[in-house]
Write a protein that holds these residues in place. Sequence first.
Motif: not given
Length: 285
Positions: A190-194, A247-249, A277-284
């Motif tokens: 739970p740190k920014s950028g994870s 945040s989510m992309y 096909i979906m590229s996705w990411s979830i960032r803290v």
Amino acid sequence: MLRYYDDLKPKLDPSLYSLDPDEQEFFKELTGIQDDEILKHHILFIQAKAYDLYGYPCIRRFLFAKLKIARDPAYKNVIKLLQTHNDPIFLDIGCCFGNDARKLVHDGWPAENVIASDLQAGFWRYGHELFKSTPETFTAAFIPGSLNTLTSLTPLRHRISAIHASAFFHLFSEERQLVLAKRLAVLLLPKSGSIIFGQHVVMPVKGIRTESGIPQSDYSMFCHSPESWRTLWVEEVFGPHQDVRVSMYTEVTEVGGNAISDSKTSENEQSGVKFHIMSWSIRVL
């Protein structure tokens, strides 16, 4: 779960072999094989052994040889964690031969801080054979098993900086995808950028996809839509009552059916079947 039966499994086709210049260079550097034809025969040899173990379309169509992680929009953020996180840990779920983990290590991530897991433990062994390595020369840890195996990662709760999961979530039902997402979220530092990131098949509207590319098979695939995928993570996994803000992309690309299916014929191409096909990411945050 995706299943392929020996009486329906298409034969291997060497004409599908393809490496782009970056992939060619990567394989040559890691294997020490500089001759293009010798490298091709080496990869074909390992492909045949792996396909006999389990006939995934990605094995037949040489998708296992692609450096997916390097082309992922989130990869640059993963590399930055080497500077912003202290001794970061990387987890690759559904690692296959370990190409992506090896690319990450090649780009500077300590191998001893990499953990990989796959449903087929034999793929990891073939990865060593493919890249001419050993557990001593490539020291990333491997954990065999399925969704339930994630419980063995409990000691890493809230310690993993980056989690990669490509071509993995769509192998499970809607209910199990939620369970998997929650288990991965618990592991995230739970740190920014994870970050948790990857790619998989989606549909414009979530539901069951039945075009398997395997004639007479009873296979179907549950696919999220980009909207329902966002709801899963932002509301159900990292909901308003959680301490971690994210945040989510997402980015969706449409490809022809034969790009990822394994039909014996070109019926998918002829019928105009498409995959998203979906590229996705979830960032803290």
